[in-house]
Design a protein around this motif. Sequence first.
Motif, PDB file in Angstrom:
ATOM      1  N   HIS A 121       0.877  -1.285   0.070  1.00  0.00           N
ATOM      2  CA  HIS A 121       0.009  -0.084  -0.072  1.00  0.00           C
ATOM      3  C   HIS A 121       0.931   1.260   0.010  1.00  0.00           C
ATOM      4  O   HIS A 121       1.834   1.149   0.561  1.00  0.00           O
ATOM      5  N   THR A 168      -4.322   8.968  -1.100  1.00  0.00           N
ATOM      6  CA  THR A 168      -5.165   8.164   0.073  1.00  0.00           C
ATOM      7  C   THR A 168      -5.717   7.112  -0.117  1.00  0.00           C
ATOM      8  O   THR A 168      -6.085   6.197   0.803  1.00  0.00           O
ATOM      9  N   HIS A 169      -6.301   6.871  -1.492  1.00  0.00           N
ATOM     10  CA  HIS A 169      -7.047   5.571  -1.943  1.00  0.00           C
ATOM     11  C   HIS A 169      -6.244   4.834  -2.990  1.00  0.00           C
ATOM     12  O   HIS A 169      -6.130   5.445  -4.024  1.00  0.00           O
ATOM     13  N   ASP A 213      -7.612  -0.506  -2.846  1.00  0.00           N
ATOM     14  CA  ASP A 213      -8.714   0.004  -1.623  1.00  0.00           C
ATOM     15  C   ASP A 213     -10.198  -0.258  -2.222  1.00  0.00           C
ATOM     16  O   ASP A 213     -10.953  -0.776  -1.657  1.00  0.00           O
ATOM     17  N   GLU A 214     -10.218   0.285  -3.610  1.00  0.00           N
ATOM     18  CA  GLU A 214     -11.622   0.173  -4.034  1.00  0.00           C
ATOM     19  C   GLU A 214     -12.171  -1.037  -4.190  1.00  0.00           C
ATOM     20  O   GLU A 214     -13.165  -1.430  -4.046  1.00  0.00           O
ATOM     21  N   ARG A 265      -3.816   1.888   7.901  1.00  0.00           N
ATOM     22  CA  ARG A 265      -4.602   2.876   6.583  1.00  0.00           C
ATOM     23  C   ARG A 265      -6.117   2.013   6.372  1.00  0.00           C
ATOM     24  O   ARG A 265      -6.908   2.623   6.211  1.00  0.00           O
ATOM     25  N   LEU A 266      -5.985   0.634   6.361  1.00  0.00           N
ATOM     26  CA  LEU A 266      -7.094  -0.240   6.253  1.00  0.00           C
ATOM     27  C   LEU A 266      -8.066  -0.010   7.058  1.00  0.00           C
ATOM     28  O   LEU A 266      -9.461   0.074   7.053  1.00  0.00           O
ATOM     29  N   GLN A 321      -8.704   2.831   8.947  1.00  0.00           N
ATOM     30  CA  GLN A 321      -9.205   4.142   8.548  1.00  0.00           C
ATOM     31  C   GLN A 321     -10.187   3.963   7.192  1.00  0.00           C
ATOM     32  O   GLN A 321     -11.192   4.376   7.566  1.00  0.00           O
ATOM     33  N   LEU A 322      -9.975   3.313   6.345  1.00  0.00           N
ATOM     34  CA  LEU A 322     -10.490   3.104   5.104  1.00  0.00           C
ATOM     35  C   LEU A 322     -12.022   2.160   5.592  1.00  0.00           C
ATOM     36  O   LEU A 322     -13.109   2.710   5.179  1.00  0.00           O
ATOM     37  N   GLN A 381     -14.251   4.667   7.659  1.00  0.00           N
ATOM     38  CA  GLN A 381     -14.727   5.802   6.744  1.00  0.00           C
ATOM     39  C   GLN A 381     -16.070   5.006   5.861  1.00  0.00           C
ATOM     40  O   GLN A 381     -16.847   5.770   5.733  1.00  0.00           O
TER      41      GLN A 381
END
Lengths: 361, 600
Positions: B358, B387-388, B392-393, B419-420, B422-423, B426
């Motif tokens: 990542h 950030t993405h 991630d998507e 990071r994940l 946070q993802l 969100q």
Amino acid sequence: MSVTVGESQLRDFARSLLEHTGGIVDWPHDQRTGLVLAPVEVARCLGQTDESFRVALSGTEGDLSLDLGGEFLDRAACTLATYVPAQGAFALPGLNVKKSEFARTVEQAFGWQNARCQVCQGNAMLIVYHTWWFHVALRSDDVWESLLAVTINCDGQTVCRMDGLLEAMEQRPVPGLSRAPDTTIRTAATCAQEQVLQDARTFLDRMDNRVERDRQRLRDYYRALLREAATPSRRVKTVPGPEELAARQRAVKLELQRKLAELAERFAIDGLLRPVALAEFHVPGVVIDVRIQRKAAKREFRLYWNAVQKRIEPMQCSRCGRGSYNLWFTNETVEPVCNACHDQADTGGGSSRAGDGEKLA
Amino acid sequence: MDVVRDAHDARVHRTVGGLPVRFRVDDETFLAGSGQASRDQLHLHLQLGRLQLLRGFDQLLCLEGLHGVEHLPHQIETVRKALRRFRGRVLLADEVGLGKTIEACLLLREYLLRGLAQRILILVPNPLVAQWRDELEGKFGLDFTIPPRTATSVQPAFWQRTDRVLVSTSFARSGERPAAIAAAPWDIVIVDEAHHCKNPRTKLWQLVNSLQRRFMFLLTATPVQNNLIELYNLLTLLEPGHLRTEKEFKRQFVTRGNPRDPRNRQRLRELLGEVMIRNTRSLVQIDLPPRYAQTIVAVPQPAERQLHEGVSGLLRRCAPGTDPPSPARPAPAEEDPGAPAGLSRLQVRSILAALGSHPAAVVHALESLAQADPDAARLQQLAGQITHSAKDERLLELLRDGQDHKMLVFVHALSTLHRLQQLLTQAGIRFTTFSGEQSRSAKDAAVESLRSDVPVMLCTDSGGEGHNLQFADTLVNYDLPWNPMRIEQRIGRIHRYGQTRDVFIFNLCTENSLESRILGLLSDKIRMFELVVGEIGSILGNLEEGEEFESVVLQMWMAARDERQLDQAFTSLGDTLLDAQAQYLKSKELDDALFGEDFE
């Protein structure tokens, strides 16, 4: 919650250990975990970072896990060795000891093979004994372990069968050991070794059988290889010369020797005796002074009337260290020698203890 | 009394059969002790002595105090048999995936705990060294020394003074080392993938034969590779003479003209049964449900692509130079002081792995380099702005689609994990986290939360070890370890004994990344995700000469000047793996025919 026998022993032990080392234990009997508050240095010795920790039976979540295979017993051993003394002295009062005529008793108990004995006097007094407990392990292809006790008369150095003195109800502690541990440990260890060799006979036989079976297999195999090495192959046209054959046979023999040596090494039995505890007992008894006369030489000895066993203790053989009631004496120094050592000396087998060269009658 | 004193040494007794019995008294510490003990205190010492004796009898010690090791009934039975019936000299020939390594480690632990062994030598094919080290350290708490690739390892003194050695077979048998290793006495020798000892003319067979050892465990799922004589050679290492001489063995058991076909099959099986244990799936009734794998390739955004190209370029500029790769050629040491611009192989590998994970991991990985190199600083800044990522998507899509399933999402780097977190927060997806940073109780809580509440658990590679996670049936490799054994370990968290449902594996990778190539190799070429559990280990084990898989990958990346060369190198590695797989399958067929499914 069910608790197995092993677990209950572990729990009782852990509780005692912690309490003896200044800890406080809150562990209800029906729970598999408990809470402990221990002095910081004890906690550290048990592998804990905090003075307050959770103790638990195996398979249950806790800071200190009680199980036989993990580190607990090793840490406990270290804690015990550091914080709990393993040597104590005790007196056994109240045994009925009368000073009486011992000449006949001595005569009945002992066989003086080549000397005369004169009984001088008997005095009632406290006789000091050391009881040693050893953890014994024999390691070979397999392992055999035991915990055994040996009691030694500190002055007579004879071995006495007096199990259970530590359990005697009326004993009272006395300050300090009156005889140093190193005065009896050698005799005790020697006696323990002999006892181990008796107790572990089945184990030793098993090792003998195993090694013999393996030796036989190796010998058969290498003998067959030797035969094959000596026989020319049908496929190969050229017949190996005598030198080549001899070299092949030498190589096979060497390999067999190596394998047999490896086998011997693998099965060699390594015995380890580790003292676990020592108790000194002051036991009322009677000390009987006797004078032994061998030809022109005379020497005084002490015999001990053991009030617990209610008999006179044997004398220690000066050669093998074993106690004996059938004794021979050397000509000049009047050293007592047991029957077995006497017979051995007679048949030219020599003394079983080095350094004693005086001739027997 | 049957036991007598030795005629030459009064301190030595001898049994009836002539075995020497030597006694030692370990009294130093005891005699140094002081203090006045009470009766209770003496009893306490005796109580400990009795507890220590409890260790010696019928129960296995190796199982106690073990955390995070799931041992199956057939493994326990194997340990018992190997201890009692085989007396520590055994060929462990379980079918793949039934846990030979665990069995060997349990046996090893049992011998260590009983004080029957102290000096251990473990010989394994190079690609499996890391796997063994992880198992020994992580699961059994046993530290082993891996010999340094320096002159030290040629000196006999090193082998004499090091009590626990884990060494690759290729390293051990090269140069002057065999003599040095054979000069040291060993209590236990373990040889993994022991079928490599099939030929007495090879250096490896001769090395193992020359070792002074008390106990030996040979491990292989395929003891017979080509013909029965190989089995003879293997067992002769273990118990010389057990199968008589080679000539007699051939006469009794090998069909003339067909060395693969046994005669007197029943007698042969009886003899093998005295030195060999083979558990099969049908015998132990372990049949796992199928697993399905899908690779999801994420197409990077321009910024991400720029980051990939930039970091690759930077590393190619700074990395140490290298010759063309070969699985058979030993790689240089991990730390290479001669590397230009101060980048070692280890650093290159770590940055490349972060790049495959990542952008957040890249920020972290470039930290020290960015202080010295303006390009690195610029790339670090760029990574921080993404950030993405494309992955991630795709991950969010996967998680939304699979809401009915319990999912484990594996990541390699902690920065990626954070990071994940946070993802997912969100995105409003409920999840729990399991990582090596957490306390044991926090990990327990995470597993419980996944079981009863949330649908997703984010894990690092330690994910769930020692916990039953079979209630989950879906696994997402957000990033991919370069070592197939580690991928197998991840999958093994849910595709294991006790799993009743089909298992789904999703592998995420960025288009044209190193990870996408590795996935192509493992998934398309050898169809790793369709293999039976453990088979990948056997295939890698056949690359006896090779380096650890991740070293090979790194070596190839560093040697390739462009994408085309890298593709060629991967094709060549794929062919090598295919050969190893074919070899494994051939042996498996032969072993199945020879031992059947009911060998005990």
